[in-house]
Design an enzyme around this catalytic site. Structure first.
Site, PDB file in Angstrom:
ATOM      1  N   ASP A 110     -13.337   0.329  -8.118  1.00 42.13           N
ATOM      2  CA  ASP A 110     -12.489   0.897  -7.438  1.00 42.13           C
ATOM      3  C   ASP A 110     -11.096   1.202  -7.921  1.00 42.13           C
ATOM      4  O   ASP A 110     -10.123   1.417  -7.058  1.00 42.13           O
ATOM      5  CB  ASP A 110     -12.553   0.359  -6.031  1.00 42.13           C
ATOM      6  CG  ASP A 110     -11.942  -1.074  -6.036  1.00 42.13           C
ATOM      7  OD1 ASP A 110     -11.560  -1.599  -7.063  1.00 42.13           O
ATOM      8  OD2 ASP A 110     -12.460  -1.874  -5.249  1.00 42.13           O
ATOM      9  N   GLU A 132     -21.018  -1.710  -9.200  1.00 43.22           N
ATOM     10  CA  GLU A 132     -20.280  -2.206  -8.135  1.00 43.22           C
ATOM     11  C   GLU A 132     -20.098  -1.038  -7.293  1.00 43.22           C
ATOM     12  O   GLU A 132     -19.017  -0.969  -6.647  1.00 43.22           O
ATOM     13  CB  GLU A 132     -19.130  -2.947  -8.344  1.00 43.22           C
ATOM     14  CG  GLU A 132     -18.582  -3.928  -7.423  1.00 43.22           C
ATOM     15  CD  GLU A 132     -17.275  -4.529  -7.595  1.00 43.22           C
ATOM     16  OE1 GLU A 132     -17.464  -5.761  -8.114  1.00 43.22           O
ATOM     17  OE2 GLU A 132     -16.229  -4.189  -7.265  1.00 43.22           O
ATOM     18  N   GLU A 146      -7.669   1.496  -3.165  1.00 43.71           N
ATOM     19  CA  GLU A 146      -9.185   1.174  -3.807  1.00 43.71           C
ATOM     20  C   GLU A 146     -10.366   1.805  -2.602  1.00 43.71           C
ATOM     21  O   GLU A 146     -11.463   2.357  -3.404  1.00 43.71           O
ATOM     22  CB  GLU A 146      -9.382  -0.344  -3.853  1.00 43.71           C
ATOM     23  CG  GLU A 146      -8.638  -1.019  -5.098  1.00 43.71           C
ATOM     24  CD  GLU A 146      -7.272  -1.208  -4.944  1.00 43.71           C
ATOM     25  OE1 GLU A 146      -6.457  -2.000  -5.921  1.00 43.71           O
ATOM     26  OE2 GLU A 146      -6.661  -1.098  -3.683  1.00 43.71           O
ATOM     27  N   HIS A 235      -1.725 -10.033  -4.804  1.00 40.71           N
ATOM     28  CA  HIS A 235      -1.401  -8.947  -5.517  1.00 40.71           C
ATOM     29  C   HIS A 235      -1.793  -7.630  -4.848  1.00 40.71           C
ATOM     30  O   HIS A 235      -1.343  -6.345  -5.194  1.00 40.71           O
ATOM     31  CB  HIS A 235      -2.365  -8.692  -6.894  1.00 40.71           C
ATOM     32  CG  HIS A 235      -3.601  -8.326  -6.769  1.00 40.71           C
ATOM     33  ND1 HIS A 235      -4.672  -9.302  -6.389  1.00 40.71           N
ATOM     34  CD2 HIS A 235      -3.926  -7.140  -7.066  1.00 40.71           C
ATOM     35  CE1 HIS A 235      -5.869  -8.737  -6.408  1.00 40.71           C
ATOM     36  NE2 HIS A 235      -5.584  -7.436  -6.641  1.00 40.71           N
ATOM     37  N   ARG A 237      -1.520  -4.361  -2.819  1.00 40.55           N
ATOM     38  CA  ARG A 237      -0.282  -3.378  -2.670  1.00 40.55           C
ATOM     39  C   ARG A 237      -0.007  -3.347  -1.151  1.00 40.55           C
ATOM     40  O   ARG A 237       1.174  -3.280  -0.669  1.00 40.55           O
ATOM     41  CB  ARG A 237      -0.624  -1.768  -2.916  1.00 40.55           C
ATOM     42  CG  ARG A 237      -0.563  -1.891  -4.573  1.00 40.55           C
ATOM     43  CD  ARG A 237      -0.888  -0.283  -4.883  1.00 40.55           C
ATOM     44  NE  ARG A 237      -0.844   0.117  -6.154  1.00 40.55           N
ATOM     45  CZ  ARG A 237      -1.845   0.175  -7.173  1.00 40.55           C
ATOM     46  NH1 ARG A 237      -3.009  -0.149  -6.617  1.00 40.55           N
ATOM     47  NH2 ARG A 237      -1.735   0.260  -8.285  1.00 40.55           N
ATOM     48  N   HIS A 268       1.105 -12.987  -9.706  1.00 41.57           N
ATOM     49  CA  HIS A 268       1.286 -11.557 -10.526  1.00 41.57           C
ATOM     50  C   HIS A 268       2.378 -11.236 -11.070  1.00 41.57           C
ATOM     51  O   HIS A 268       3.521 -11.579 -10.593  1.00 41.57           O
ATOM     52  CB  HIS A 268       0.454 -10.739  -9.348  1.00 41.57           C
ATOM     53  CG  HIS A 268      -0.316  -9.545 -10.153  1.00 41.57           C
ATOM     54  ND1 HIS A 268       0.318  -8.424 -10.489  1.00 41.57           N
ATOM     55  CD2 HIS A 268      -1.646  -9.130 -10.084  1.00 41.57           C
ATOM     56  CE1 HIS A 268      -0.269  -7.442 -10.948  1.00 41.57           C
ATOM     57  NE2 HIS A 268      -1.334  -7.858 -10.637  1.00 41.57           N
TER      58      HIS A 268
END
Length: 400
Positions: A110, A132, A146, A235, A237, A268
């Protein structure tokens, strides 16, 4: 298309398969597939292209799996955003596709890389396979970007390798023809088992991992006295800003509450993560007796810590799957997950970034660890370590 799948490309010559990815999680999940395809040099000419959407972390994984890209677009730049990444992947792939002229392009998951590579291949009328495929939250802003990426990719690709039956059903509900979908398991479990067997069963390798962690700032011997350990990743967004501040405050509170538990947070590199950590814990990242704010770990060291942990606290999709593969309880810091198989199994708790929910979920597990006994003996819903072989068999016998 008018032709049966097994005749789709004909059988005149060895087939060119172009595999493209750009991030560390993609590399982890595509490595077993590449290694399996390399076992068929008489039938498949495999070309690897990396976009460099991640840089340092991506090449760590390539080194572990001994993968050498044939093309590296090196797209990562300071301050880049989704507009930059999307444009650079799309235009960068034009020359690669023109030069390679692949029979099939394979993308994963994604990411912005996967969607833009699929779109570039569509512009060249080259078939695409999606590893996936079919994961869904049905909320295009969670996870962002994603969820929309994978929905768009599914509209472009010709062949869908779904990790679970639930993912297959998602695709069928979106009018994807069932004969173009095959349930394979998730290749992340293949990678996980490969690392465990190769690196975590050998004393010399384990000694090197322990030394590497000590240099990063954590002494694993702390657990010898019966201390527990919570491993943390973050991590996403959509969690940037107040969400990460809430996460960090929850970690700080939990560390004060559970002095006999170590909280390990490999940070991260994204400044949005670092700034939140700095705001809550201070700039030195070394201010508490049982909180360890570490620089990013290599994949092997991270799996080692997962295996040693009592609980995993994460907003990552891949870590959810790896937690299941290792039989670890996991608290998911997202409002919704596309991996409902895990939450349905009671192995996971979904809490978002809500301070009180994080405290309650982690406390409930640490205070009642006996209630999670037996989790490690359950069969993971994400596969048996044979996903890559199933994908390659399908490519050999049904696609080419």
């Amino acid at each position: 298309m008018g032709k049966p799948l097994h005749n789709f490309f004909g059988k005149i010559r060895m087939k060119k398969i172009l595999v493209v990815f750009g991030t560390r999680p993609e590399a982890i999940k595509m490595a077993p597939l590449l290694k399996e395809m390399y076992n068929h040099p008489d039938k498949l000419e495999v070309i690897l292209c990396v976009t460099g959407q991640h840089r340092e972390m991506l090449h760590q994984v390539l080194d572990i799996f001994n993968l050498v890209p044939d093309y590296d677009l090196s797209l990562m730049q300071n301050g880049q955003d989704l507009f930059d990444i999307s444009a650079r992947v799309l235009t960068g792939m034009r020359d690669v596709l023109n030069e390679v002229e692949p029979d099939l392009v394979i993308v994963h998951g994604d990411t912005t890389t996967s969607t833009m590579v699929a779109l570039a291949s569509f512009y060249k009328k080259i078939p695409v396979a999606h590893v996936e495929a079919g994961l869904r939250t049905f909320d295009i802003y969670s996870p962002w970007p994603e969820e929309l990426n994978r929905q768009l990719t599914s509209k472009i690709v010709s062949f869908h390798f779904a990790p679970t039956e639930a993912a297959r059903q998602n695709l069928i509900r979106e009018n994807i023809a069932s004969e173009k979908i095959i349930v394979t398991g998730n290749t992340v479990i293949d990678a996980l088992y490969w690392v465990k067997n190769k690196f975590l069963t050998n004393k010399a390798n384990l000694d090197n991992i322990v030394k590497s962690l000590a240099k990063k700032g954590y002494d694993i011997s702390r657990l010898d006295s019966g201390r527990k350990m919570v491993l943390i990743t973050g991590h996403r967004r959509e969690n940037f800003g107040p969400g990460f501040i809430s996460i960090c405050n929850a970690i700080k509170t939990l560390a004060d509450k559970y002095k006999g538990t170590d909280f390990i947070f490999p940070m991260h590199l994204n400044p949005n993560v670092r700034n939140a950590v700095s705001q809550v814990f201070g700039d030195d990242f070394d201010c508490r007796d049982n909180v360890f704010l570490l620089e990013p770990l290599d994949y092997i060291s991270f799996i080692f810590l997962m295996d040693k942990s009592s609980l995993i606290l994460t907003d990552s999709g891949g870590v959810q799957e790896e937690s299941a593969g290792l039989g670890k309880p996991v608290v998911i810091m997202r409002d919704i997950t596309e991996r409902a198989e895990l939450t349905d199994s009671a192995q996971a708790k979904l809490v978002g970034t809500d301070f009180d929910k994080i405290i309650s979920a982690v406390s409930g597990i640490l205070d009642n660890s006996s209630s999670f006994n037996g989790i490690g003996n359950r069969v993971t819903p994400f596969g048996d370590g044979m996903a890559a072989r199933r994908i390659v068999e399908h490519i050999l016998h049904q696609i080419i």
